[in-house]
Write an enzyme that holds these catalytic residues in place. Sequence first.
Site, PDB file in Angstrom:
ATOM      1  N   ASN A   3       9.793   4.267   2.793  1.00 27.34           N
ATOM      2  CA  ASN A   3       9.522   3.858   4.161  1.00 27.34           C
ATOM      3  C   ASN A   3      10.751   3.180   4.727  1.00 27.34           C
ATOM      4  OD1 ASN A   3       6.888   3.882   2.660  1.00 27.34           O
ATOM      5  ND2 ASN A   3       6.124   3.401   4.698  1.00 27.34           N
ATOM      6  N   CYS A  33       4.435   9.084   0.439  1.00 26.28           N
ATOM      7  CA  CYS A  33       3.074   9.571   0.213  1.00 26.28           C
ATOM      8  C   CYS A  33       3.072  10.622  -0.887  1.00 26.28           C
ATOM      9  CB  CYS A  33       2.513  10.163   1.504  1.00 26.28           C
ATOM     10  SG  CYS A  33       0.888  10.900   1.275  1.00 26.28           S
ATOM     11  N   HIS A  54       9.433   6.717   8.123  1.00 26.45           N
ATOM     12  CA  HIS A  54      10.106   6.829   6.827  1.00 26.45           C
ATOM     13  C   HIS A  54      11.572   7.136   7.119  1.00 26.45           C
ATOM     14  CE1 HIS A  54       6.668   6.913   3.891  1.00 26.45           C
ATOM     15  NE2 HIS A  54       6.058   6.855   5.053  1.00 26.45           N
ATOM     16  N   ARG A  80       0.843  -1.206   0.000  1.00 27.27           N
ATOM     17  CA  ARG A  80       0.000   0.000   0.000  1.00 27.27           C
ATOM     18  C   ARG A  80       0.881   1.260   0.000  1.00 27.27           C
ATOM     19  NH1 ARG A  80      -0.752   4.817   2.479  1.00 27.27           N
ATOM     20  NH2 ARG A  80      -0.149   3.815   4.433  1.00 27.27           N
ATOM     21  N   ASP A  81       1.540   1.544   1.116  1.00 23.12           N
ATOM     22  CA  ASP A  81       2.322   2.788   1.199  1.00 23.12           C
ATOM     23  C   ASP A  81       3.455   2.759   0.179  1.00 23.12           C
ATOM     24  OD1 ASP A  81       2.679   5.301   2.262  1.00 23.12           O
ATOM     25  OD2 ASP A  81       3.812   4.637   4.016  1.00 23.12           O
ATOM     26  N   HIS A 114       5.037   4.333  12.553  1.00 21.73           N
ATOM     27  CA  HIS A 114       5.163   4.243  11.095  1.00 21.73           C
ATOM     28  C   HIS A 114       6.247   5.231  10.677  1.00 21.73           C
ATOM     29  CE1 HIS A 114       3.288   3.930   6.944  1.00 21.73           C
ATOM     30  NE2 HIS A 114       3.912   5.089   6.830  1.00 21.73           N
TER      31      HIS A 114
END
Length: 289
Positions: free
Chosen positions: A253, A244, A213, A19-20, A211
């Site tokens: 990430n 993003c 990065h 996803r990300d 979460h």
Amino acid sequence: MTTTTPRPCHVTIVEVGPRDGLQNDPGTYPTEAKVAFIEALAAAGAPVVETTSFVSPAAIPKLADAEAVMARVTRRPGVRYLALVPNERGYERARAAGVDAVALFASATEAFSQANLRATIEESFARFAPVARRAKADGVWLRGYVSVAIACPYSGPTDPARARDIVRRLDALGCDEVALADTIGAARPADITRLLATVLPAIPAHRLALHLHDTRGVALANVDAALDLGIEVFDSSAGGLGGCPYAPGAPGNLATEHLVAHLTKQGIDTGVDLAAVRDAVTALRGHRD
Ligand code: COA
Ligand code: ZN
């Protein structure tokens, strides 16, 4: 006063590559390649795989095949397949596709909320409330994200108290887990410590995830700072894919491979097979258009 708790012996990795990662990868991948990637990551031992997003395809064109991905993935028992939903429409799409774990994503700043959700924070929570109600009624597992919990690409450093307010609101909606996101990878370890010291009185450590990065190359030091405060759930992305599209300057990430190797060195178990994750990334790359 912040006290250091003993480091956990097991960490739960939430694999966000599909996803990300893929939402912002410069490559384009056929649905079949995404499905194989998701299945390979689950087979590699990821207990949670963030699979796709049921958002506007105009907002995130790379995940426009969310229904097809969900329909084709063969699910492994015991693995949680998480999907992002921004509103009730997304929730309905996700449920029709058989999703049983959804993530809402709120922002700690008004500027990022406008950019990412085209809504004020207040308006975004008005959209989330019926989703959360339905999720609870349907027995759907619920995660809440706090985007830009450390810093915002539009408004600079985020006051940890703002992040804590969003955590409280997500908790009040009934989120099973809340993930604090350093969306642009601005954090240094002292920022993580400060954020967690502010947030932890509002929610137990075992329900908080981080979460990260890896913009500054200090994501692993940030993990260590969080481990010291009892955090046991970390997001990472196979191959360090991602970022993003609404967060200019956000690179990849934290890579799952780096996180697993780092934790293993400390004797912390993740259940994730490093070589299998590498193979999953190599196979995916082979399908890049
Ligand atoms: N799934 C599919 N389409 C959706 C949708 C959903 N969940 N929600 C809205 N849409 C469509 C509408 O039908 C409308 O389509 P149209 O232009 O063809 O008529 C369009 O999107 C705009 O709808 P609207 O309700 O006015 O939403 P908006 O323009 O205010 O956008 C979001 C709000 C939340 C739908 C959009 O900003 C979005 O999807 N953001 C996600 C961003 C993201 O995923 N970021 C990365 C994660 S951190
Ligand atoms: Zn991210």
